[in-house]
Design a protein around this motif. Structure first.
Motif, short mmCIF file in Angstrom:
data_model
loop_
_atom_site.label_atom_id
_atom_site.label_comp_id
_atom_site.label_asym_id
_atom_site.label_seq_id
_atom_site.Cartn_x
_atom_site.Cartn_y
_atom_site.Cartn_z
N THR A 31 7.06 11.61 50.39
CA THR A 31 7.89 11.39 49.22
C THR A 31 7.16 10.53 48.21
O THR A 31 7.72 10.15 47.20
N THR A 32 5.90 10.24 48.49
CA THR A 32 5.13 9.42 47.57
C THR A 32 4.58 10.27 46.45
O THR A 32 4.47 11.49 46.55
N THR A 33 4.23 9.66 45.36
CA THR A 33 3.67 10.34 44.20
C THR A 33 2.27 10.82 44.54
O THR A 33 1.48 10.12 45.15
N LEU A 34 1.96 12.03 44.09
CA LEU A 34 0.62 12.56 44.29
C LEU A 34 -0.38 11.79 43.44
O LEU A 34 -0.14 11.54 42.27
N GLU A 35 -1.48 11.41 44.02
CA GLU A 35 -2.54 10.79 43.24
C GLU A 35 -3.25 11.89 42.46
O GLU A 35 -3.18 13.06 42.79
N MET A 36 -3.97 11.50 41.41
CA MET A 36 -4.63 12.49 40.57
C MET A 36 -5.62 13.33 41.36
O MET A 36 -5.74 14.53 41.13
N GLN A 59 4.20 24.55 37.77
CA GLN A 59 4.85 25.28 38.85
C GLN A 59 4.17 24.99 40.19
O GLN A 59 4.84 24.74 41.19
N TRP A 60 2.84 25.00 40.18
CA TRP A 60 2.10 24.72 41.41
C TRP A 60 2.35 23.30 41.90
O TRP A 60 2.53 23.06 43.08
N VAL A 61 2.34 22.35 40.98
CA VAL A 61 2.55 20.95 41.37
C VAL A 61 3.97 20.78 41.91
O VAL A 61 4.16 20.14 42.96
N GLU A 62 4.95 21.36 41.24
CA GLU A 62 6.33 21.26 41.71
C GLU A 62 6.47 21.87 43.09
O GLU A 62 7.15 21.32 43.96
N ARG A 63 5.82 23.00 43.32
CA ARG A 63 5.86 23.67 44.62
C ARG A 63 5.21 22.80 45.69
O ARG A 63 5.73 22.65 46.79
N THR A 81 -3.02 14.26 31.07
CA THR A 81 -4.31 14.93 30.95
C THR A 81 -4.96 14.98 32.32
O THR A 81 -5.07 13.96 33.00
N VAL A 82 -5.37 16.17 32.72
CA VAL A 82 -6.06 16.36 34.00
C VAL A 82 -7.39 17.03 33.71
O VAL A 82 -7.43 18.07 33.06
N ARG A 83 -8.45 16.42 34.16
CA ARG A 83 -9.78 17.00 33.96
C ARG A 83 -10.08 17.93 35.13
O ARG A 83 -9.99 17.53 36.29
N LEU A 84 -10.43 19.18 34.81
CA LEU A 84 -10.75 20.19 35.82
C LEU A 84 -12.11 20.78 35.50
O LEU A 84 -12.48 20.88 34.32
N ALA A 115 -5.38 14.19 44.43
CA ALA A 115 -4.57 15.14 45.20
C ALA A 115 -4.05 16.24 44.28
O ALA A 115 -3.98 17.40 44.66
N LEU A 116 -3.69 15.87 43.06
CA LEU A 116 -3.23 16.85 42.08
C LEU A 116 -4.33 17.86 41.80
O LEU A 116 -4.09 19.07 41.79
N ALA A 117 -5.55 17.37 41.58
CA ALA A 117 -6.67 18.28 41.33
C ALA A 117 -6.89 19.19 42.53
O ALA A 117 -7.15 20.39 42.37
N HIS A 118 -6.75 18.65 43.73
CA HIS A 118 -6.90 19.47 44.95
C HIS A 118 -5.82 20.55 45.00
O HIS A 118 -6.11 21.71 45.34
#
Length: 111
Positions: free
Chosen positions: A84-89, A72-76, A44-47, A91-94
């Motif tokens: 190579t680190t996991t995106l923080e939430m 698709q955007w996140v994978e890109r 779940t991502v709050r936007l 960063a994901l929202a950004h």
């Protein structure tokens, strides 16, 4: 002897091999080795509403579901990342906000 004891005794003294193999052959069950190596999981991502509305509009234009477009955007973003680190939430929202903005600019819906 109770029904539970009868059932326990039955399974203590009988092999389930035939039933297990029949279930696998029919497709009703499968061995763990048949499980996907990298299964999809939900998150779940709050936007902000405006961002989600823009995602939905862009997804509709492309004939996609909004969740598929975000994936698709996140994978890109991960593929293009030096890290190579996991995106923080955050960063994901950004990433989502920037991707939506870029899509809207490309579609000439915003300046």
């Amino acid at each position: 002897m109770s029904k539970t004891d009868e059932i326990a005794e039955y399974y203590d003294n009988h092999s389930m091999e035939h039933e297990i193999n029949a279930a696998i052959e029919s497709g009703a069950a499968r061995w763990e080795t048949d499980i996907e190596a990298d299964p999809m999981v939900g998150v779940t991502v709050r936007l902000p509403k405006s961002i989600l509305d823009a995602v939905r509009q862009t997804a509709t234009t492309r004939g996609m579901k909004p969740t598929a477009l975000i994936r698709q955007w996140v994978e890109r973003a991960i593929a293009n990342s030096d890290r190579t680190t996991t995106l923080e939430m955050s960063a994901l929202a950004h990433v989502v906000r920037q991707s939506v903005h870029d899509e809207l600019v490309n579609a000439k819906l915003v300046a």
